[in-house]
Design a protein around this motif. Structure first.
Motif, short mmCIF file in Angstrom:
data_model
loop_
_atom_site.label_atom_id
_atom_site.label_comp_id
_atom_site.label_asym_id
_atom_site.label_seq_id
_atom_site.Cartn_x
_atom_site.Cartn_y
_atom_site.Cartn_z
N GLN A 15 0.84 -1.19 0.00
CA GLN A 15 0.00 0.00 0.00
C GLN A 15 0.87 1.24 0.00
OE1 GLN A 15 -2.49 -0.24 3.47
NE2 GLN A 15 -3.83 -1.81 2.60
N ARG A 16 0.33 2.29 -0.62
CA ARG A 16 0.99 3.58 -0.54
C ARG A 16 0.62 4.24 0.78
NH1 ARG A 16 0.10 7.08 -5.72
NH2 ARG A 16 1.97 8.05 -4.84
N PRO A 17 1.37 5.25 1.20
CA PRO A 17 1.05 5.92 2.47
C PRO A 17 -0.37 6.48 2.50
CG PRO A 17 3.23 6.53 1.73
CD PRO A 17 2.61 5.75 0.61
N THR A 18 -0.90 6.81 1.31
CA THR A 18 -2.26 7.35 1.22
C THR A 18 -3.32 6.27 1.29
OG1 THR A 18 -2.10 7.22 -1.19
CG2 THR A 18 -1.48 9.31 -0.15
N GLY A 19 -2.90 5.00 1.27
CA GLY A 19 -3.85 3.90 1.33
C GLY A 19 -4.11 3.23 0.00
#
Length: 333
Positions: free
Chosen positions: A72-76
């Motif tokens: 996952q990216r930090p943004t979700g």
């Protein structure tokens, strides 16, 4: 030539979704040269196939690793990374499936939000980049086997995706039938039927179709290779060289063309090509519009189409988990 020249109708039901058991029960299409119909045999017959016992050259494969990471990216947002190879012991080449593409410096995380991958700079190819694995043990634990996209059936035994030539701990490496250990004869040359080893790290072009109308415009990914000096010498003195797999072909021909026994190969084998080492190859059946099919075309010429048509008519199992063929180069080296 045009990329469309390397297209063919591949029935979806012939794409093998699981390995056959036992391995040597796989079928083997034996190419008998221009104007002759191929023989239909099995891999267990390989030692009896025409001219395969004279100077077979095997290869050593690195093990397929659980290198597909769903993160996952930090943004979700979802992201996927495919680890390709080690570059300097810490950085690895990878492919990102994040949308939008993750920028350099971004860290991709596990479901528990633990950072696992840091994105580096993109390579010249554009669809690969350098990534930094922050926790190798976690990457091994959470990674999945990187099956080709055309295999949609879950693999019940991940070990079954390994080739019998893969390097394995606490297990002896098997040799092809009709081959012996690589020891020299009294005159220093390799005896008939002996085997030698090469290495090539398989890259993206194994499964990636050619995206340009003209194959010459396709940018092929580089792959790391190594040919031991004794292997190259054995090939030079052999009366006939049989390469096991297109990766072995590319490694041997790269070493012969460049004079370098190791490094990175950007060799795109397509017609016209001046063959230097390989006389015959054992390989599986390949996807349409791929660089591997271009290599087969350069090896046997336009009759590759008749061979594929024969295999499809005989209901051979196709692609990675499928059956095999033994090809003889059209022109002598």
């Amino acid at each position: 030539m045009r990329t469309e020249d390397f297209d063919y109708d591949l029935p979806a039901e012939l794409i093998a979704q699981e390995p056959i058991e036992p391995r040597d029960s796989a079928r083997l299409l034996v190419d008998r040269g221009p104007g002759a119909s191929p023989d239909h045999r099995h891999v267990r017959d390989l030692g009896r196939a025409p001219r395969t016992r004279r100077s077979a050259r095997g290869q050593r494969f690195p093990r397929a690793l659980p290198a597909r990471l769903t993160l996952q990216r930090p943004t979700g947002g979802a992201a996927e990374v495919l680890l390709l190879e080690s570059l300097d012991g810490r950085s690895l080449g990878g492919v990102g499936a994040a949308r939008p593409k993750a920028p350099a410096g971004e860290r991709l995380v596990l479901p528990d939000r633990t950072p696992l991958i840091e994105i580096g700079e993109r390579t010249a190819a554009g669809d690969t980049f350098v990534v930094h694995v922050l926790d190798h043990a976690a990457a091994d634990a959470h990674g999945a086997m990187p099956l080709p996209p055309y295999i949609t059936t879950p693999l019940q035994r991940p070990e079954r995706y390994q080739t019998v030539y893969a390097r394995e701990r606490a297990r002896r490496r098997r040799r092809p039938r009709g081959c012996t250990s690589p020891r020299s004869s009294s005159n220093g040359s390799m005896p008939p039927g002996s085997s030698s080893r090469v290495e090539l790290m398989v890259g993206l072009d194994t499964f990636k179709p050619i995206s340009t109308d003209d194959p010459a415009d396709h940018v092929i990914h580089t792959e790391r290779y190594r040919v031991p000096p004794e292997t190259m010498e054995a090939c030079r003195t052999a009366s006939r060289v049989v390469a096991v797999g297109t990766t072995a072909v590319r490694a041997l021909e790269t070493a012969a063309a460049t004079g370098q026994l190791g490094g990175r190969s950007d060799l795109f084998i397509r017609r016209p090509y001046d063959w230097r080492i390989v006389d015959a190859m054992i390989t599986n059946f390949h996807l349409p519009r791929t660089t591997l099919l271009c290599m087969i075309d350069a090896f046997v010429g336009p009759r590759w189409r008749a061979l594929y048509e024969s295999a499809i008519a005989e209901r051979y199992r196709m692609l990675s988990f499928g059956d095999a063929m033994l090809l003889t180069r059209t022109e002598p080296r």
